[in-house]
Design an enzyme around this catalytic site. Structure first.
Site, mmCIF file in Angstrom:
data_model
loop_
_atom_site.group_PDB
_atom_site.id
_atom_site.type_symbol
_atom_site.label_atom_id
_atom_site.label_comp_id
_atom_site.label_asym_id
_atom_site.label_seq_id
_atom_site.Cartn_x
_atom_site.Cartn_y
_atom_site.Cartn_z
ATOM 1 C CG ASN A 62 8.342 -1.924 0.826
ATOM 2 O OD1 ASN A 62 7.695 -1.995 1.880
ATOM 3 N ND2 ASN A 62 9.004 -0.834 0.477
ATOM 4 C CG HIS B 207 10.836 -2.175 5.354
ATOM 5 N ND1 HIS B 207 9.481 -2.089 5.128
ATOM 6 C CD2 HIS B 207 11.043 -3.317 6.043
ATOM 7 C CE1 HIS B 207 8.901 -3.137 5.688
ATOM 8 N NE2 HIS B 207 9.822 -3.904 6.233
ATOM 9 C CE1 TYR C 147 8.871 5.083 2.941
ATOM 10 C CE2 TYR C 147 7.315 6.931 2.952
ATOM 11 C CZ TYR C 147 7.788 5.747 3.505
ATOM 12 O OH TYR C 147 7.190 5.232 4.630
ATOM 13 N NE ARG D 46 3.983 6.622 1.654
ATOM 14 C CZ ARG D 46 4.181 5.409 2.126
ATOM 15 N NH1 ARG D 46 4.652 4.472 1.322
ATOM 16 N NH2 ARG D 46 3.912 5.122 3.365
ATOM 17 N N PRO E 232 0.802 -1.228 0.000
ATOM 18 C CG PRO E 232 -0.129 -1.116 2.130
ATOM 19 C CD PRO E 232 0.522 -2.063 1.168
ATOM 20 C CG ASN E 233 -0.248 4.321 1.194
ATOM 21 O OD1 ASN E 233 -1.220 4.844 0.648
ATOM 22 N ND2 ASN E 233 -0.335 3.769 2.392
ATOM 23 C CB ALA F 5 1.243 0.413 6.617
ATOM 24 N NE ARG G 249 9.576 6.441 8.770
ATOM 25 C CZ ARG G 249 8.708 6.148 7.784
ATOM 26 N NH1 ARG G 249 8.944 5.096 7.006
ATOM 27 N NH2 ARG G 249 7.648 6.884 7.598
ATOM 28 C CD GLU H 197 10.266 -7.365 6.766
ATOM 29 O OE1 GLU H 197 10.447 -8.471 7.339
ATOM 30 O OE2 GLU H 197 9.923 -6.332 7.374
HETATM 31 C C1 DQA Z 1 8.067 1.162 4.247
HETATM 32 C C2 DQA Z 1 8.033 1.422 5.753
HETATM 33 C C3 DQA Z 1 6.632 1.219 6.305
HETATM 34 O O1 DQA Z 1 6.616 1.474 7.700
HETATM 35 C C4 DQA Z 1 5.668 2.150 5.628
HETATM 36 O O2 DQA Z 1 4.345 1.908 6.090
HETATM 37 C C5 DQA Z 1 5.730 2.089 4.148
HETATM 38 C C6 DQA Z 1 7.038 2.000 3.509
HETATM 39 C C7 DQA Z 1 9.459 1.469 3.640
HETATM 40 O O3 DQA Z 1 9.692 1.013 2.527
HETATM 41 O O4 DQA Z 1 10.266 2.168 4.242
HETATM 42 O O5 DQA Z 1 4.722 2.195 3.456
HETATM 43 O O6 DQA Z 1 7.807 -0.213 4.026
#
Ligand code: DQA
Length: 142
Positions: A72, A98, A23, A18, A10-11, A75, A105, A96
Site C-alpha cells: 500500500n 488500498h 480508513y 487518521r 506515507p501516513n 499517496a 474518491r 497493490e
Molecule cells: C490509500 C489511498 C490513497 O489515495 C491515500 O493517499 C492513502 C491510502 C488507501 O489505502 O486507501 O494514503 O492508499
C-alpha cells in the site's frame, strides 16, 4: 513457509487515528496480529515508511528473496514513477493494495503509477484488502 513482506507507505502509520470514516478505527498493528494468527503457513514481515526512498530500499532488499510483496504505497501510488521502476526491477511479485475504493474518491486518486508494474490490485475492502492480497499469494504458486 511463504515469506510475505507487507509495505505501508506515507501516513499509514496513523491508521486507527487518521480519517476513521475512510480508513476505519483499527491500528495496522492490531490487524497484523490477526493476519499472522490466520496465516500460520506464512512468515509475514511488516514495514512502514513515510519516505519514498526507504520504501524503494525495502523493495530492493526483499525483492529477490521473498515470495510476495503486499504494497500500500499510500499517496505515492498516484505520483511515484520511482516505485513503478523499483517494482519492475525485482523478481518478487507485488500486489497493490488500498483500504479505500480510490475510484469513488477525488480524481487525483483515480490514477496509479504502480498498477501496471504489479501482479494485481485489490482495493476498497477496508483492512481486508491486505488479507485478500495475502490470500492471492497463498492460493497461487507464483
Ligand atoms: C490509500 C489511498 C490513497 O489515495 C491515500 O493517499 C492513502 C491510502 C488507501 O489505502 O486507501 O494514503 O492508499
Amino acid at each position: 513457509m511463504k515469506k510475505i513482506q507487507i509495505i505501508n507507505g506515507p501516513n499509514l502509520n496513523l491508521l486507527g487515528k487518521r480519517e476513521p470514516s475512510v480508513y476505519g478505527n483499527a491500528s495496522f498493528e492490531s490487524y497484523l496480529e490477526e493476519l499472522c494468527k490466520r496465516y500460520p503457513q506464512c512468515e509475514i514481515h511488516y514495514y512502514q515508511s513515510n519516505v519514498e526512498g526507504e520504501m524503494i530500499n525495502k523493495i530492493h532488499e526483499v525483492g529477490f528473496e521473498f515470495d510476495g510483496i503486499v504494497l500500500n504505497a499510500g499517496a505515492y501510488t498516484h505520483t511515484s514513477i520511482a516505485l513503478h521502476d523499483a517494482i519492475k526491477a525485482i523478481e518478487t511479485p507485488v500486489v497493490e493494495v488500498h483500504i479505500s475504493n480510490v475510484h469513488t474518491r477525488e480524481p487525483f486518486r483515480h490514477v496509479s503509477m504502480i498498477s501496471a508494474a504489479c501482479k494485481g490490485v485489490i482495493l476498497g475492502f477496508g483492512m481486508e484488502s491486505y488479507r485478500l492480497a495475502l490470500e492471492s499469494f497463498v492460493c497461487t504458486d507464483k
